[in-house]
Design a protein around this motif. Structure first.
Motif, PDB file in Angstrom:
ATOM      1  N   ALA A   1       9.390   2.649   1.033  1.00 13.11           N
ATOM      2  CA  ALA A   1       8.487   2.904  -0.099  1.00 13.11           C
ATOM      3  C   ALA A   1       7.657   4.153   0.140  1.00 13.11           C
ATOM      4  O   ALA A   1       7.461   4.967  -0.770  1.00 13.11           O
ATOM      5  CB  ALA A   1       7.574   1.696  -0.311  1.00 13.11           C
ATOM      6  N   LEU A   2       7.164   4.320   1.365  1.00 17.87           N
ATOM      7  CA  LEU A   2       6.354   5.503   1.677  1.00 17.87           C
ATOM      8  C   LEU A   2       7.193   6.774   1.569  1.00 17.87           C
ATOM      9  O   LEU A   2       6.758   7.766   0.970  1.00 17.87           O
ATOM     10  CB  LEU A   2       5.753   5.372   3.076  1.00 17.87           C
ATOM     11  CG  LEU A   2       4.903   6.556   3.541  1.00 17.87           C
ATOM     12  CD1 LEU A   2       3.710   6.770   2.614  1.00 17.87           C
ATOM     13  CD2 LEU A   2       4.426   6.332   4.976  1.00 17.87           C
ATOM     14  N   ALA A   3       8.400   6.750   2.144  1.00 18.51           N
ATOM     15  CA  ALA A   3       9.256   7.940   2.129  1.00 18.51           C
ATOM     16  C   ALA A   3       9.653   8.311   0.699  1.00 18.51           C
ATOM     17  O   ALA A   3       9.578   9.478   0.303  1.00 18.51           O
ATOM     18  CB  ALA A   3      10.504   7.685   2.974  1.00 18.51           C
TER      19      ALA A   3
ATOM     20  N   ALA B   1       0.828  -1.216   0.000  1.00 20.10           N
ATOM     21  CA  ALA B   1       0.000   0.000   0.000  1.00 20.10           C
ATOM     22  C   ALA B   1       0.856   1.256   0.000  1.00 20.10           C
ATOM     23  O   ALA B   1       0.543   2.232  -0.695  1.00 20.10           O
ATOM     24  CB  ALA B   1      -0.930  -0.013   1.209  1.00 20.10           C
ATOM     25  N   HIS B   2       1.921   1.273   0.773  1.00 17.75           N
ATOM     26  CA  HIS B   2       2.775   2.451   0.837  1.00 17.75           C
ATOM     27  C   HIS B   2       3.474   2.713  -0.497  1.00 17.75           C
ATOM     28  O   HIS B   2       3.721   3.865  -0.867  1.00 17.75           O
ATOM     29  CB  HIS B   2       3.813   2.297   1.948  1.00 17.75           C
ATOM     30  CG  HIS B   2       3.214   2.376   3.319  1.00 17.75           C
ATOM     31  ND1 HIS B   2       3.933   2.126   4.473  1.00 17.75           N
ATOM     32  CD2 HIS B   2       1.945   2.669   3.725  1.00 17.75           C
ATOM     33  CE1 HIS B   2       3.131   2.265   5.527  1.00 17.75           C
ATOM     34  NE2 HIS B   2       1.930   2.600   5.099  1.00 17.75           N
TER      35      HIS B   2
ATOM     36  N   SER C   1      -3.781   5.155   0.543  1.00 19.98           N
ATOM     37  CA  SER C   1      -2.706   4.169   0.704  1.00 19.98           C
ATOM     38  C   SER C   1      -2.367   3.883   2.164  1.00 19.98           C
ATOM     39  O   SER C   1      -1.877   2.813   2.489  1.00 19.98           O
ATOM     40  CB  SER C   1      -1.443   4.646  -0.024  1.00 19.98           C
ATOM     41  OG  SER C   1      -0.926   5.811   0.593  1.00 19.98           O
ATOM     42  N   LEU C   2      -2.617   4.843   3.061  1.00 16.20           N
ATOM     43  CA  LEU C   2      -2.273   4.625   4.469  1.00 16.20           C
ATOM     44  C   LEU C   2      -3.313   3.790   5.208  1.00 16.20           C
ATOM     45  O   LEU C   2      -3.018   3.235   6.268  1.00 16.20           O
ATOM     46  CB  LEU C   2      -2.106   5.969   5.192  1.00 16.20           C
ATOM     47  CG  LEU C   2      -0.917   6.837   4.760  1.00 16.20           C
ATOM     48  CD1 LEU C   2      -0.817   8.054   5.665  1.00 16.20           C
ATOM     49  CD2 LEU C   2       0.383   6.044   4.796  1.00 16.20           C
ATOM     50  N   LEU C   3      -4.521   3.694   4.661  1.00 18.83           N
ATOM     51  CA  LEU C   3      -5.603   3.056   5.403  1.00 18.83           C
ATOM     52  C   LEU C   3      -6.102   1.744   4.793  1.00 18.83           C
ATOM     53  O   LEU C   3      -6.894   1.044   5.426  1.00 18.83           O
ATOM     54  CB  LEU C   3      -6.788   4.021   5.548  1.00 18.83           C
ATOM     55  CG  LEU C   3      -6.504   5.322   6.311  1.00 18.83           C
ATOM     56  CD1 LEU C   3      -7.733   6.222   6.288  1.00 18.83           C
ATOM     57  CD2 LEU C   3      -6.102   5.019   7.741  1.00 18.83           C
ATOM     58  N   ILE C   4      -5.651   1.405   3.584  1.00 18.12           N
ATOM     59  CA  ILE C   4      -6.178   0.199   2.956  1.00 18.12           C
ATOM     60  C   ILE C   4      -5.814  -1.054   3.750  1.00 18.12           C
ATOM     61  O   ILE C   4      -6.603  -1.998   3.855  1.00 18.12           O
ATOM     62  CB  ILE C   4      -5.696   0.072   1.488  1.00 18.12           C
ATOM     63  CG1 ILE C   4      -6.243  -1.209   0.863  1.00 18.12           C
ATOM     64  CG2 ILE C   4      -4.199   0.121   1.384  1.00 18.12           C
ATOM     65  CD1 ILE C   4      -7.738  -1.409   0.980  1.00 18.12           C
TER      66      ILE C   4
ATOM     67  N   SER D   1      -3.329  14.534   0.396  1.00 19.97           N
ATOM     68  CA  SER D   1      -4.150  13.896   1.427  1.00 19.97           C
ATOM     69  C   SER D   1      -5.179  12.954   0.824  1.00 19.97           C
ATOM     70  O   SER D   1      -5.546  11.937   1.433  1.00 19.97           O
ATOM     71  CB  SER D   1      -4.845  14.953   2.287  1.00 19.97           C
ATOM     72  OG  SER D   1      -5.750  15.711   1.506  1.00 19.97           O
ATOM     73  N   ALA D   2      -5.652  13.260  -0.391  1.00 18.64           N
ATOM     74  CA  ALA D   2      -6.631  12.392  -1.054  1.00 18.64           C
ATOM     75  C   ALA D   2      -6.018  11.036  -1.375  1.00 18.64           C
ATOM     76  O   ALA D   2      -6.691  10.009  -1.297  1.00 18.64           O
ATOM     77  CB  ALA D   2      -7.140  13.053  -2.330  1.00 18.64           C
ATOM     78  N   TYR D   3      -4.737  11.021  -1.735  1.00 21.85           N
ATOM     79  CA  TYR D   3      -4.071   9.754  -2.048  1.00 21.85           C
ATOM     80  C   TYR D   3      -3.642   9.018  -0.781  1.00 21.85           C
ATOM     81  O   TYR D   3      -3.554   7.797  -0.773  1.00 21.85           O
ATOM     82  CB  TYR D   3      -2.863  10.005  -2.947  1.00 21.85           C
ATOM     83  CG  TYR D   3      -3.231  10.602  -4.280  1.00 21.85           C
ATOM     84  CD1 TYR D   3      -4.075   9.922  -5.154  1.00 21.85           C
ATOM     85  CD2 TYR D   3      -2.760  11.857  -4.659  1.00 21.85           C
ATOM     86  CE1 TYR D   3      -4.435  10.473  -6.373  1.00 21.85           C
ATOM     87  CE2 TYR D   3      -3.117  12.417  -5.879  1.00 21.85           C
ATOM     88  CZ  TYR D   3      -3.959  11.717  -6.724  1.00 21.85           C
ATOM     89  OH  TYR D   3      -4.321  12.261  -7.928  1.00 21.85           O
TER      90      TYR D   3
END
Length: 260
Positions: free
Chosen positions: A93-95, A40-41, A189-192, A112-114
């Motif tokens: 991956a997130l960074a 996800a990240h 991506s942070l909440l899936i 924020s939407a993504y």
């Protein structure tokens, strides 16, 4: 009468819920929570690449998430320490994705939407992609159900039955990448990962068989979508986090009743 945008949001959320229940059950059985986080990240990097090249966000997210999922699977099969490797890849991956997206001017205002989803902005085209992708993943899981289940519950038994756990892990990796790509507009991506894990974890304590757990997890995810969107509408809270919060409340209540 519900407005069109809210109806589309409900349909989009339910499209993710019907696939999050079954796939989330496998994530819980195989203890792949960090695996889901890594995939996800990585989606944020896919978003940055898609916007930079003016391509479909879904396509870019899917390709990068799939690459990450397959890379993690390959590393795990080579004997790398799973928790350490997944931790490194997840946060890296997130960074890297956040750094990459900072170079795309049109993405900064929508970041924020993504990260947390923008389900209320889902269009008809998004709906078609979400439900088509959900149907594909559900068909894949149904086709491989017995093999996936055996490999998830006992890899030694799976090998004795002629099932290669590595292939089944790869199947789950592909399914996970597709769901991440589908969910980027719904919960972000942070909440899936939470949408995959929390309903399945709740259903685990309420179910006696794997099939019942899948069904219960799907119902819980669907209820969380409806409750979260309703709370968002009445309390003016962000929709994606509201959906996950609703799932967390259901989990907490189920735990309280079990202990009682």
């Amino acid at each position: 009468m519900l407005d069109d945008f809210f109806l589309r949001a409900i349909l989009a959320g339910l499209g993710v819920a019907v696939v999050a229940g079954p796939l989330g059950s496998f994530v819980v059985w195989r203890r792949m929570a960090y695996f889901g986080d890594s995939t996800a990240h990585a989606a944020i990097l896919g978003v940055a690449i898609s916007l930079a090249f003016n391509a479909s966000v879904y396509a870019g997210t899917l390709l990068v998430a799939l690459a990450m999922a397959l890379a993690v699977s390959a590393l795990v099969t080579r004997g790398q320490a799973m928790d350490t490797m997944l931790g490194v890849l997840s946060h890296s991956a997130l960074a890297i994705g956040l750094v990459a997206i900072s170079f795309v001017p049109q993405a900064r205002s929508d970041l924020s939407a993504y990260l947390f989803g923008d389900i209320l902005a889902v269009g008809r085209g998004d709906l078609a992609l979400i439900w088509a992708g959900a149907a594909m993943v559900l068909s894949l899981l149904a086709w491989r159900w017995q093999r996936l289940l055996t490999a998830s519950l006992n890899e030694e038994l799976a090998m004795a039955a002629g099932i290669d756990p590595r292939i089944e892990r790869m199947v789950l990796s592909v399914a996970l990448a597709v769901v991440v790509a589908l969910s980027i507009r719904v919960v972000g991506s942070l909440l899936i990962s939470a949408m995959l894990i929390v309903p399945a974890a709740t259903a685990r304590g309420l179910s006696r068989t794997p099939e019942w757990m899948v069904g219960n997890a799907t119902l819980i995810a669907a209820f969380a979508v409806l409750a979260g969107l309703s709370a968002s509408l009445h309390l003016d809270t962000p929709a994606g986090p509201s959906i996950v919060s609703a799932a967390a409340v259901i989990f907490a209540v189920s735990q309280a009743f079990r202990r009682g």
